[in-house]
Design an enzyme around this catalytic site. Structure first.
Site, PDB file in Angstrom:
ATOM      1  N   SER A   1       0.841  -1.194   0.000  1.00  0.00           N
ATOM      2  CA  SER A   1       0.000   0.000   0.000  1.00  0.00           C
ATOM      3  C   SER A   1       0.877   1.245   0.000  1.00  0.00           C
ATOM      4  CB  SER A   1      -0.940   0.003   1.211  1.00  0.00           C
ATOM      5  OG  SER A   1      -0.204  -0.089   2.404  1.00  0.00           O
TER       6      SER A   1
ATOM      7  N   GLU B   1       5.387  -0.645  24.942  1.00  0.00           N
ATOM      8  CA  GLU B   1       4.422  -0.665  23.858  1.00  0.00           C
ATOM      9  C   GLU B   1       3.300   0.338  24.074  1.00  0.00           C
ATOM     10  OE1 GLU B   1       3.085  -4.274  22.202  1.00  0.00           O
ATOM     11  OE2 GLU B   1       4.857  -5.390  22.782  1.00  0.00           O
TER      12      GLU B   1
END
Length: 661
Positions: free
Chosen positions: A440, A523
């Site tokens: 993409s 994270e």
């Protein structure tokens, strides 16, 4: 992997499971077969001494001074061990009446009296669940809504316990039972079945947890919504997991001697007692049409207080800037990527991240999507050189550089270790030749992260190198790939002797496989949005215009699944705030999220009947059915992109459940 997230709840559950094991519960259930007069008095006496059914009552009333969530944790643990004798009815009765004791409870007019046969009623009935004794139906009268909601809330906790036992039993058996010289857990069919059991069990647990959490809150509307989600999800889910357990066990699971059927009986009985999942789903549709969404307010335990004022002031300062300057301000403050290390982020812990998210949302500041840069830049941060960080990180955050990912190949999709693009060493760098696919934004990207094979003579995982490729380099050809929507959002990229200098190799040659799996140690965590997702919201809009009862129930089930997906994200965040790594919720969230998006987009099209057959132009930016059809077609990629659903179930089976390869 249970209702309790905190250390205290996990300790409570472990303690009660150990206690319940000592009771010989399953043996007592088997000994009572055919004896309707057996009311499990010895087990009830032990439970009463422990105060299990009265945990949520105030101490002044003879209870444990706990919450409904505490009670749910306890009931889940006891159901895991199949404790018989009326704990569920007693717990419901204690909360509703404010008094401890051996209660029987009627939840529906004319329905069975739950646990009435163990609460002293003379008309005990021998039923499907061999561990329970219900009382005969009592005709007439109105049932208080609080009774019904409390019953569903606590029954959902039992359903979670049943599902957990069935999952654990199936997985442990699959690890040791051998067929054709291998443990059956190494067979993909069994691995997928166990992974699907985990998905369902996590959904059951999340919905049960949320119903119990909201029972202690003051918002009656939110509790009603959470209870209906639990009724729509938990009981059929527990039955499905129980059936799958027997399937994994095979012939031994079909025998009366194995305990699996006892848990299936409990699950089916609970489902029958609470009432129709479709009725709950219909109520969810009505609530959603009326604007109700599940809004989870997380108690940060005061840890947010030292952070709140500064975060609010920063967010308000950013929102006061012209729109064109807000991105740069987010980068300068570290608020765009607060979990990244300084100077590009704040190395923020989970609490700080949540507070920043909350204050940006309150101020109306939307973070720009980093897209592929969100994958490329963390790798550069963690493994790149200072020069690479200086060259790429800040421009990427500011949106000055656009990235694409050059990983997949026609013969190596999820199996990246099989990629064939070769990179040959030349003076000052490398020459890359090969083909990449499903890329993409490659048609407009400035840079690409690319994996190529630099050493064909070593094991597959060791001969791969991680390159940063200038997409304007000579020898690169980008060809659009037209997808089933009719648009070309992906590309195939051909590299013909493309030169990449040594300073665009990340880490060392041969480190590519390790780098491809990189995540920052700290994270990202985030609270789930109250929105249900594009297609589910669209289905709710269609329901507002009027649907039949069957269609309304289908919309409600879509609302329930989307809500559960959000709850999984919340539970993952709460684990992080509590200092724990991600549990199984984060691993199954993508699988359930894909199911939700695909099924809801298909539902939206189905709700509009045969008009779809005459839909001409299909456009993403159109209105109405044309856009709905585009979304339905486009979401088919979700179970393929980023690792197919089947590959992810293999990963879940092996890394989360511990099944053999």
């Amino acid at each position: 992997m249970s209702i309790g997230i905190t250390d205290e709840h996990q300790e409570l559950a472990a303690s009660l499971r150990k206690w319940a094991t000592s009771l010989g519960a399953v043996e007592a259930v088997r000994a009572a077969e055919g004896r309707v007069d057996e009311r499990f008095d010895d087990i009830w006496a032990a439970a009463e001494e422990m105060g299990v059914a009265a945990i949520a009552l105030p101490e002044a009333a003879g209870g444990g001074g706990g919450t409904v969530l505490d009670e749910a944790v306890a009931l889940e643990a006891c159901a895991y061990e199949l404790v018989p004798g009326g704990l569920l009815g007693a717990a419901i009765g204690a909360i509703v009446t404010g008094t401890p004791g051996r209660h029987g409870v009627q939840v529906h007019p004319g329905g069975l009296v739950w646990d009435g046969g163990t609460a002293g009623a003379a008309d005990a009935l021998d039923g499907l669940d061999l561990s329970a004794r219900h009382g005969a139906p009592v005709e007439g009268g109105e049932i208080d809504e609080r009774v019904r909601r409390t019953a569903v809330t606590l029954a959902a906790a039992e359903a979670s316990g049943v599902a957990r036992w069935c999952l654990d039993t199936a997985v442990e058996y699959a690890k040791v039972r051998e067929q054709f010289g291998k443990p059956i857990g190494s067979f993909q069919a069994i691995k997928h079945l166990c992974a699907e059991m985990l998905e369902t069990a996590e959904a059951v647990t999340a919905a049960a947890w949320d119903a119990a959490c909201t029972a202690d809150a003051a918002d009656d509307e939110q509790w009603a919504f959470a209870v209906d989600v639990a009724q729509a999800v938990c009981f059929s889910g527990a039955v499905e997991v129980a059936k799958a357990c027997i399937q994994v066990l095979g012939g031994i699971g079909f025998t009366y001697e194995h305990d699996a059927h006892l848990y299936l009986r409990r699950a089916v009985s609970l489902r029958a007692l609470v009432g129709s999942a479709d009725s709950a789903a219909t109520r969810l549709t009505e609530a959603a049409v009326g604007g109700v969404r599940r809004r989870v307010d997380v108690d940060l335990g005061g840890l947010d207080e030292p952070l709140r004022a500064e975060a609010r002031a920063t967010a308000e300062r950013i929102t006061g800037l012209p729109a064109a300057e807000q991105r740069a301000a987010l980068v300068e403050t570290g608020y765009l990527t607060p979990h990244w290390p300084a100077p590009y982020g704040l190395a923020a812990d989970p609490v700080t991240q949540v507070v920043i998210d909350q204050e940006l949302a309150r101020a109306g500041v939307a973070r720009p999507d980093l897209v592929i840069a969100g994958w490329a830049v963390p790798t550069i941060l963690q493994h790149g050189t200072d020069a690479q960080r200086e060259r790429f990180v800040r421009p990427s955050l500011l949106g000055e550089l656009t990235w694409c990912q050059l990983f997949s190949e026609p013969g190596a999709g999820s199996d990246l270790a099989s990629l064939r693009m070769r990179a040959e060493r030349v003076d000052g760098g490398w020459r890359l030749t090969g083909q990449k696919v499903w890329n993409s934004v490659a048609e407009r990207a400035d840079w690409g992260i690319c994996l190529a094979r630099t050493d064909p003579d070593v094991p597959q995982h060791q001969g791969i190198t991680y390159f940063l490729v200038d997409m304007r380099s000579p020898g690169i050809e980008v060809r659009p790939l037209r997808e089933i929507t009719g648009e070309a959002l992906f590309n195939e990229v051909f590299l013909d002797d493309v030169f990449v200098p040594d300073d665009c190799v990340v880490a060392e040659p041969g480190d590519g496989w390790r780098l491809a799996r990189t995540t920052l140690a700290n994270e990202r965590v985030a609270m789930a949005s109250a929105r249900l997702g594009k297609s589910v919201e669209r289905a709710v809009d269609l329901a507002g215009a009027g649907l039949g009862p069957v269609e309304a129930a289908r919309v409600g089930h879509a609302v329930a699944l989307a809500t559960v997906c959000g709850l999984l994200a919340v539970r993952t965040t709460l684990r992080a705030i509590g200092g724990h790594g991600p549990g199984a919720e984060s691993s199954v969230a993508k699988l359930l999220g894909v199911r939700s998006r695909q099924s809801s987009s298909e539902l939206v099209v189905e709700l509009q009947g045969d008009a779809v057959a005459a839909t001409g132009a299909i456009e993403r930016d159109a209105d109405g059915l044309a856009a709905d059809v585009w979304e339905m077609l486009n979401t088919r990629c979700l179970s393929i992109a980023g690792g197919t659903t089947q590959i992810l179930r293999n990963v879940v089976g092996e890394r989360i459940l511990g099944l053999p390869r």
